[in-house]
Design a protein around this motif. Structure first.
Motif, PDB file in Angstrom:
ATOM      1  N   SER A  12      16.429  52.992  90.528  1.00 32.35           N
ATOM      2  CA  SER A  12      17.056  53.226  91.827  1.00 32.35           C
ATOM      3  C   SER A  12      18.576  53.281  91.742  1.00 32.35           C
ATOM      4  O   SER A  12      19.232  53.809  92.637  1.00 32.35           O
ATOM      5  N   THR A  13      19.145  52.708  90.682  1.00 32.74           N
ATOM      6  CA  THR A  13      20.601  52.713  90.551  1.00 32.74           C
ATOM      7  C   THR A  13      21.117  53.956  89.837  1.00 32.74           C
ATOM      8  O   THR A  13      22.316  54.211  89.842  1.00 32.74           O
ATOM      9  N   GLU A  14      20.237  54.703  89.199  1.00 28.59           N
ATOM     10  CA  GLU A  14      20.651  55.933  88.522  1.00 28.59           C
ATOM     11  C   GLU A  14      20.798  57.077  89.524  1.00 28.59           C
ATOM     12  O   GLU A  14      20.229  57.045  90.611  1.00 28.59           O
ATOM     13  N   LYS A  70      26.821  51.155  97.608  1.00 30.21           N
ATOM     14  CA  LYS A  70      26.009  50.803  96.446  1.00 30.21           C
ATOM     15  C   LYS A  70      26.851  50.338  95.271  1.00 30.21           C
ATOM     16  O   LYS A  70      26.351  49.654  94.376  1.00 30.21           O
ATOM     17  N   TYR A  71      28.122  50.698  95.275  1.00 30.71           N
ATOM     18  CA  TYR A  71      28.977  50.374  94.135  1.00 30.71           C
ATOM     19  C   TYR A  71      29.794  49.109  94.348  1.00 30.71           C
ATOM     20  O   TYR A  71      30.767  48.870  93.634  1.00 30.71           O
ATOM     21  N   HIS A  97      27.840  47.172  91.247  1.00 33.78           N
ATOM     22  CA  HIS A  97      27.730  47.718  89.901  1.00 33.78           C
ATOM     23  C   HIS A  97      28.624  48.939  89.748  1.00 33.78           C
ATOM     24  O   HIS A  97      29.068  49.537  90.729  1.00 33.78           O
ATOM     25  N   GLU A 117      26.770  54.277  85.942  1.00 33.19           N
ATOM     26  CA  GLU A 117      26.159  54.071  84.633  1.00 33.19           C
ATOM     27  C   GLU A 117      26.463  55.179  83.636  1.00 33.19           C
ATOM     28  O   GLU A 117      26.358  54.967  82.432  1.00 33.19           O
TER      29      GLU A 117
END
Length: 634
Positions: free
Chosen positions: A303-305, A345-346, A349, A352
């Motif tokens: 989900s983070t990609e 979202k950032y 994190h 990537e």
């Protein structure tokens, strides 16, 4: 070898007899020639393709007298090097056929009015046959797979038009455009993707932007796309976009993902072609609604990609908002909310990979385009965008630095309309209520702490690497501080909270000097950059009538604007005696003074008011005023 070559070579070599199959002529073959079968040896020989019978060869040699007995003896035999073991294995007759095939394929590559007519006729026949086969055998794909392959090939042949787009008018004249539009809704998504690929190739800038011919070719492409729009191409394209399934982990899913990519590429092509067509496409496809959904949805493994099409969708949003003022003005609060959610979202994190990094940058660029307007600033405040920026600036990763770009746009005044008089350039009295409200919100939410931390490059080794990778951070930090000083009225608590970072106080007896030193350091650095640019420009030869403006632009490229922003900060902090003394001391070490700062600020003020750069540069030679009077015009 192409279809034509295989057909005639097979006929000549009796391949049909070997495999007991029948080769049928395609519509392209019948359209290009009168003959319905392969040419005979006699016909090839008469056409000059080197076809001779075996019985003719010795007789011809004997009559020619070209080779003497000695020359014949010197010629290598089949067993010598370069003979039959190194030959292509073809007889003279077969080589003649191959030569004829190559000639026919060269004819296929050349375009003229009749050739395009044949391509259209082939397409129409393929569409008709495929439609008939599908109607007659709706539940038996094997019955229409051959006609579908022919239809696919007919569409691929139309890609030749990308080499000479002036013949697109033939498609319009022959009413082929409605046929192409109908194929976007074809039951086989691959056929629809063929049409989209064709549209992409025909609208690509390489197809119409050729030196010396770009105007005529661009007009041809514009007329073609306008004809597509009149036949509701974009409406059908939007429906097709929504039926593509990117989630499937199959070959069909990969094809659908490629279809989404091609559709977005078409929109990007239209941006270069014509802004009006872009707006028609967006409206017809209901594209903004789809893009809003797509940029929040990932089909990557986690989900983070960020998957490539998600990134491309974010890029298209950014491009569209930069291209069209109308789109920015029509933007709903939903798009702003969606973009802020993507940015949020950032908080936890970092991107990537390069795809995710580019995605984040596009999201930020889109937000910047929206907050450049007064309505966008209002939406940003209502959706707590300022609070989100502060949360990002608390983190020690790349979003901390990139968020300054949004803050810079939020604090900068909205652009003036073309009808606004140049004398009404933004000043302390003319900033919008939304801009002032944003400055107040940022100060009240303790954003200054993190802004000055970024300015001072606080952080460990990883943070220092980030600053080196994003050198524009210093420029944005300086710009934000200068706007905060201008957007708060002097003498008010808000203004003092910003100014307190540069003046001594009982609670802060040392760090204020570090802040002043940092501003003075940046001022000196950008002064040297601008001075070096001036020296380089004056050393080069230029036409006299353009020298004034070009010289000013070269200084801007070197960092004149950032120099002026540091000048504004110095002008404000110089109102306090201790800060004034300290900044003068730092400037004097490099032979600069407050008089230089005032001269640069005078030029800045006059440039904002002037109708042209030349008038601005000419007026900047006026005597500098005192700091207090200059501050009233910033």
């Amino acid at each position: 070898m192409g279809e034509i070559g295989l057909e005639f070579l097979a006929a000549f070599m009796d391949i049909n007899d070997i495999f007991k199959e029948t080769v049928t002529n395609t519509s392209l073959n019948s359209g290009k020639r009168k003959a319905t079968g392969a040419p005979s040896l006699r016909e090839l020989k008469e056409s000059g393709y080197g076809i001779v019978s075996s019985s003719e060869i010795p007789a011809k040699k004997a009559r020619s007298g070209d080779d003497t007995p000695e020359q014949i003896a010197e010629q290598p035999s089949d067993d010598e090097e370069g003979g039959r073991f190194f030959d292509d294995g073809l007889t003279a007759e077969e080589k003649g056929v191959m030569e004829w095939v190559d000639h026919m394929e060269d004819m296929d590559e050349s375009l003229d009015h009749l050739a395009v007519q044949r391509l259209v006729m082939r397409l129409e026949r393929a569409v008709s046959k495929n439609t008939t086969d599908r109607i007659n055998h709706p539940n038996n794909p094997e019955k229409f797979v051959e006609s579908e392959a022919e239809l696919d090939e007919a569409l691929q042949r139309l890609l030749l038009l990308a080499n000479d787009v002036q013949y697109l008018k033939v498609l319009v004249e022959l009413e082929a455009v409605p046929t192409l539009v109908s194929l976007v809704a074809h039951e086989n998504a691959d056929i629809a993707l063929d049409v989209i690929q064709l549209a992409v190739e025909l609208t690509a800038e390489d197809a119409w932007n050729h030196e010396g011919e770009s105007a005529e070719e661009r007009t041809a492409v514009l007329e073609f796309v306008s004809e597509l729009a009149q036949n509701e191409f974009f409406e059908v394209l939007g429906q097709n976009l929504r039926r593509l399934n990117e989630e499937a982990d199959t070959s069909e899913g990969e094809a659908d993902r490629q279809g989404v990519f091609q559709t977005l590429t078409l929109i990007e092509n239209l941006v270069s072609l014509d802004e009006t067509l872009v707006e028609k496409a967006i409206t017809g496809m209901k594209l903004l609604e789809w893009l809003q959904s797509r940029i929040t949805q990932t089909f990557a493994q986690t989900s983070t990609e960020i998957d490539p099409n998600q990134q491309y969708a974010a890029e298209i949003v950014s491009i569209l908002l930069q291209t069209s003022d109308r789109l920015r003005s029509l933007t709903s609060s939903r798009l702003m909310d969606t973009l802020l959610q993507c940015l949020a979202k950032y908080r936890k994190h970092t991107p990537e990979d390069d795809v995710a990094m580019e995605y984040l940058e596009n999201i930020i660029d889109s937000i910047c385009m929206l907050v450049a307007t007064a309505d966008g600033k209002r939406l940003f405040l209502e959706l707590e965008g300022v609070e989100l920026l502060i949360l990002l600036q608390k983190q020690m990763h790349v979003a901390r630095l990139l968020s300054l770009k949004i803050l810079d746009y939020v604090l900068s005044p909205p652009p003036l309309s073309s009808s606004t008089d140049s004398s009404e350039a933004p000043s302390l009295a003319t900033h919008s209520a939304e801009t002032r409200a944003a400055a107040k919100r940022y100060i009240d939410q303790s954003g200054l702490k993190y802004l000055f931390s970024i300015l001072m490059h606080h952080g460990k080794g990883g943070v220092q690497k980030l600053h080196k990778a994003h050198p524009q951070t210093d420029e944005r930090a300086v710009n934000c501080i200068s706007w905060l000083l201008r957007l708060t009225d002097q003498g008010t608590p808000l203004h003092w909270r910003v100014l307190a970072k540069f003046v001594p106080s009982p609670a802060d007896l040392s760090s204020w000097k570090l802040h002043v030193d940092r501003i003075a350091e940046l001022n000196l650095e950008y002064f040297e950059r601008v001075r070096d640019a001036e020296v380089r420009f004056d050393r080069d030869e230029h036409e006299e009538e353009t020298t004034v403006e070009e010289r000013y632009l070269s200084r801007l490229d070197a960092g004149l604007f950032t120099l002026q922003m540091t000048d504004i900060i110095i002008a404000f902090i110089s109102e306090e005696p201790s800060a004034r003394e300290h900044v003068e001391l730092r400037l004097n070490r490099k032979d600069r003074s407050l008089d230089d700062v005032l001269a640069e600020l005078t030029e800045y003020i006059e440039t904002k008011r002037a109708d042209s750069l030349a008038a601005a540069v000419a007026s900047s030679s006026a005597e500098p005023r005192d700091l207090s009077s200059v501050l009233q015009h910033l």
